[in-house]
Write an enzyme that holds these catalytic residues in place. Structure first.
Site, PDB file in Angstrom:
ATOM      1  N   ALA A  69       0.900  -1.375  -0.068  1.00 41.56           N
ATOM      2  CA  ALA A  69      -0.053   0.128  -0.073  1.00 41.56           C
ATOM      3  C   ALA A  69       0.881   1.435  -0.019  1.00 41.56           C
ATOM      4  CB  ALA A  69      -0.752  -0.009   1.081  1.00 41.56           C
ATOM      5  N   ASN A 149      -6.117   3.623  10.478  1.00 46.17           N
ATOM      6  CA  ASN A 149      -5.459   2.588  11.137  1.00 46.17           C
ATOM      7  C   ASN A 149      -5.498   2.477  12.546  1.00 46.17           C
ATOM      8  OD1 ASN A 149      -3.883   4.884  10.232  1.00 46.17           O
ATOM      9  ND2 ASN A 149      -2.144   3.529  10.943  1.00 46.17           N
ATOM     10  N   HIS A 199      -1.113  -8.107   3.148  1.00 43.15           N
ATOM     11  CA  HIS A 199      -0.806  -8.861   4.293  1.00 43.15           C
ATOM     12  C   HIS A 199      -1.751  -8.283   5.163  1.00 43.15           C
ATOM     13  CE1 HIS A 199       1.365  -5.475   6.712  1.00 43.15           C
ATOM     14  NE2 HIS A 199       1.372  -4.785   5.485  1.00 43.15           N
ATOM     15  N   THR A 235      10.427  -6.393 -13.341  1.00 41.21           N
ATOM     16  CA  THR A 235       9.898  -7.648 -13.682  1.00 41.21           C
ATOM     17  C   THR A 235       8.761  -7.882 -12.658  1.00 41.21           C
ATOM     18  OG1 THR A 235      11.626  -8.573 -14.705  1.00 41.21           O
ATOM     19  CG2 THR A 235      10.368 -10.380 -14.159  1.00 41.21           C
ATOM     20  N   CYS A 321       3.900   1.384  11.988  1.00 37.62           N
ATOM     21  CA  CYS A 321       4.748   2.151  11.014  1.00 37.62           C
ATOM     22  C   CYS A 321       5.170   3.243  11.469  1.00 37.62           C
ATOM     23  CB  CYS A 321       3.649   2.342   9.788  1.00 37.62           C
ATOM     24  SG  CYS A 321       2.988   1.147   8.837  1.00 37.62           S
TER      25      CYS A 321
END
Lengths: 374, 408
Positions: A69, A149, A199, A235, A321
């Site tokens: 995110a 959050n 997650h 990739t 965080c």
């Protein structure tokens, strides 16, 4: 172990891990190679992409796979700001965003953009009227989170999307704490960009999606081989993309029943904690049932967290965080306007795997730990 | 505002005589199939149109579905009420108050199918108009209206049409037989197929497959295009014939000078197409050739290529600009598939300087150098046919699809 830190992360679902491993074994080729193994990998990648959009009702949207995110938020905000700066340099957001939005906004301010941060109300969210009031002719982007959050407060994203349907500004929603937990359909909630993180719903770390409208251009932030429609070079991690699609499907599967279960556990937890003293609830009743935030008095949150850890009960203080800094919780400060409450906040976050037994045992240990440590 | 239903009106099929009923039946069947998924919808056929009663269903997805039914000229979104002047004026007021666009100047027009209705059309228009003028802020303008709100008085009930959307037009598919469409995978041929269907022809696709010069992804492209086109077919299905073209293509490029390679290849393709078309009972061949677009599409090239067969070849996009073709490709959702970057048999051997003015004489010389007839036979006999169903994309590697489904 009683794990009440599901807003920080969730353990990967064994079925998701199984998909990840199998894809790595039999679809490891580069999806952009023209040979047969490459073709197979591409087919899987595109199927995963379609599934992600379908699950979210995104008929006119497409999914770009990212590393999470944080990257999705960076790409959305910087990418739209860079593309539309000729139209205007005004962005609207709120004063309780996740750092991966807030810090990008600060950076954009340094680049000459003007950011209006709407103040959340007593319920912890902003209103569509506030957004309407802040719109100007030069507004190019509005970004709000879906679910906060820290407090669990829910922004009225549907109402805001409807207000913005009449305006040039695009609407970005950081839905990291909402998607996979609360009902969300792009059919009813026509937002332009959505950030998702696997997650948070039993998927893998390092796995995110940015949903955007099919024909929406955006200034890429990673340049290279032009993968992911040229929006995100590098990739493509096909196994992680497949794991994302699987985790999202499993999360949405039977969602109303899971949500009802968590809602009832949330109430039991609220009721149980209401009986304890020196504790005040910061999460409004209207918040997401997956997140409950409290302020504790007479004990440092950190001490309480460590005390509970000894009994194998895991909660968090401010969001993971930002927990490395000693700053008070900005979301709780924005919600309560009370520095002490923000300093002393703790968060319990549930999942559909949390059981009644977990909650009962937690309440018992929590009360005892509080008594012991105070 | 909730619309009660949609009237689908027919276009030029009204010019037709005895076949009209057959045309309308075809449209009705198509409409029923397209609207299968909506449980609450009821479809009524009247002598002049179809009435799709929504019963609470959102009209937008319904119109999106019906836009794939050729023969429908217009969609009229209506609200209904009793055939009673008070009911009509109240409903009309509610309808104009709920219009999306503020400030639109409106005019009330009335048609009275039910001639026993006590008031005449102009009187009803006047009464309703005055009532709206008195009770709302909606501006009325009889001379230059932005929007005509149409009141249609019928015996059982009256309809107030406040929104009109263009339909796909054309003729219902099937009434003109079937055409064999040369389907390369590029932008032009699917659009050509769409335009053939619009004129009432069913289509079957023909694709020239040259492995290993072309990749399986090129073939996948063709199946994906066919899936998009199948949505327009009355059966929801489109047949695609895959021609094994490798041996013939190799022979051509071994014996034919480079500048004539494409011309001879196209002549062979036409011969094979005619054979397959005859076998499938198709009266026409169609393709996406557009005048002047590439070397094989100059008038002189078309002459030398087309002359090898007698069946008519229709080129619906012959006179269109690329931009116009791309616009249609977007509407029919084939654009993004067509631009996938894989070689097809027309691009793989493109010479540096193809002849833009090939002559019959040189073509015949080139063709005399090898036994092409046997190779053409082998191509025509070796065709593999696949039926592609709308909403069910064919995967050329179904094994992988199953594997993927299990993983996701």
């Amino acid at each position: 172990m009683i794990y009440l830190d599901n807003a920080a992360t969730t353990p990967p679902d064994p079925a998701v891990l199984d998909t990840f491993n199998k894809v790595y074994e039999s679809f490891w080729a580069n999806p952009h190679s023209l040979h047969r193994p490459g073709e197979r990998a591409e087919q899987l990648l595109e199927q995963a992409r379609t599934q992600v959009c379908d699950v979210l009702g995104g008929r006119d949207h497409r999914a770009v796979f990212t590393s999470g995110a944080t990257e999705s938020n960076n790409l959305a905000l910087k990418g739209i700001a860079a593309l539309y700066q000729q139209r205007g340099k005004h962005i609207i957001s709120t004063n309780s965003e996740h750092p991966s939005v807030e810090n990008v906004l600060c950076w954009l301010e340094g680049e000459g953009f003007h950011v209006t941060r709407l103040l959340v109300g007593v319920e912890g969210h902003v209103t569509a009227d506030q957004v309407q009031g802040a719109l100007t002719d030069s507004t190019i982007l509005v970004s709000t989170m879906f679910v906060n959050n820290e407090s669990g407060a829910i922004n009225p994203v549907g109402d805001i999307a409807r207000v913005l349907s009449q305006h040039q500004a695009l609407y970005h929603v950081d839905a990291a704490q909402g998607i996979g937990k609360l009902p969300f359909s792009l059919v009813d909630i026509p937002v332009d960009l959505v950030s998702i993180s696997a997650h948070k719903f039993f998927g893998l770390k390092g796995s995110g999606v940015l949903i955007l409208r099919e024909r929406q251009a955006i200034e890429p932030q990673l340049l290279g081989g032009g993968q992911e429609f040229g929006l995100r070079s590098g990739t493509v991690d096909v196994p992680r993309a497949a794991a994302m699609a699987k985790a999202l499907r499993l999360a949405i599967n039977d969602l109303p029943a899971k949500l009802a279960g968590v809602t009832s556990l949330n109430q039991i937890l609220r009721d149980g904690l209401a009986e304890l003293s020196g504790l005040v609830c910061n999460s409004p009743q209207s918040a997401s049932p997956y997140i409950l935030n409290y302020s504790v008095y007479g004990i440092k949150p950190e001490t309480l967290l460590q005390g509970l850890s000894q009994s194998e009960i895991y909660i968090s203080t401010v969001s993971a965080c930002s927990s490395k800094t000693a700053e008070p919780s900005s979301a709780i400060l924005a919600l309560t306007g009370d520095e002490a409450r923000a300093q002393n906040s703790i968060r319990f976050s549930l999942s559909h795997r949390t059981t009644l037994l977990d909650i009962e045992r937690f309440l018992e240990v929590f009360a005892a730990t509080l008594d012991k440590l105070r | 505002m909730q619309y009660d239903g949609i009237i689908a009106t027919f276009g030029e099929i009204f010019l037709k005589g005895k076949n009209r009923n057959r045309f309308i039946d075809t449209i009705l069947r198509m409409v029923k199939r397209q609207l299968e998924e909506f449980d609450t919808i009821r479809i009524r056929r009247t002598h002049a149109n179809l009435n799709v009663e929504l019963n609470g269903t959102d009209p937008d997805p319904v119109i999106a579905k019906l836009s794939k039914v050729f023969g429908i000229q217009r969609f009229q979104l209506y609200t209904y009420c009793e055939s009673d002047i008070d009911a009509i004026k109240e409903t009309a007021l509610a309808v104009v108050n709920a219009l999306d666009d503020d400030g639109k100047r409106i005019k009330i027009t009335v048609t009275r199918g039910h001639k026993q209705f006590p008031l005449k059309s102009p009187e009803v228009a006047r009464i309703v108009g005055q009532y709206i003028a008195k009770n709302s802020n909606v501006p009325l303008d009889i001379m230059n209206p932005d929007l005509k709100v149409k009141v249609q008085i019928q015996k059982a009930r009256s309809f107030i049409v406040s929104k009109e959307v263009s339909g796909p037009g054309g003729l219902p598919i099937g009434i003109n037989g079937t055409s064999l469409l040369m389907l390369s995978g590029g932008l032009d041929s699917p659009v050509a197929g769409y335009l053939m269907m619009k004129r009432g022809l069913g289509i079957e696709g023909l694709h020239f497959d040259s492995p290993p010069y072309t990749s399986p992804r090129a073939r996948q492209k063709v199946f994906d295009l066919a899936e998009k086109l199948a949505h327009y077919m009355p059966t929801g299905k489109m047949v695609v014939h895959i021609v094994p073209f490798t041996a013939l293509q190799k022979a051509i490029f071994e014996v034919v000078p480079e500048s004539y390679g494409i011309t001879i290849m196209r002549r062979m393709m036409y011969r094979i197409s005619e054979r397959v078309a005859q076998r499938r009972g198709c009266a026409l061949i169609s393709n996406g050739e557009s005048l002047g677009q590439v070397a094989s599409q100059t008038p002189q090239s078309m002459l030398t290529i087309n002359s090898v067969i007698t069946m008519p070849v229709i080129r619906p996009v012959a006179c269109m600009d690329k931009i116009e073709i791309m616009a249609i490709a977007r509407v029919i959702d084939t654009h993004d598939i067509s631009i996938r970057p894989y070689e097809d048999c027309c691009t793989v051997f493109v010479p540096k300087s193809p002849s833009t003015a090939p002559t019959f004489k040189r073509c015949e010389q080139c063709e005399s150098r090898f036994d092409w007839a046997a190779l053409v036979d082998a191509c025509a006999e070796g065709v593999m046919s696949e039926t592609v169903e709308a909403g069910h994309p064919v995967r050329i590697d179904a094994d992988t699809s199953d594997e993927i489904c299990a993983l996701l």
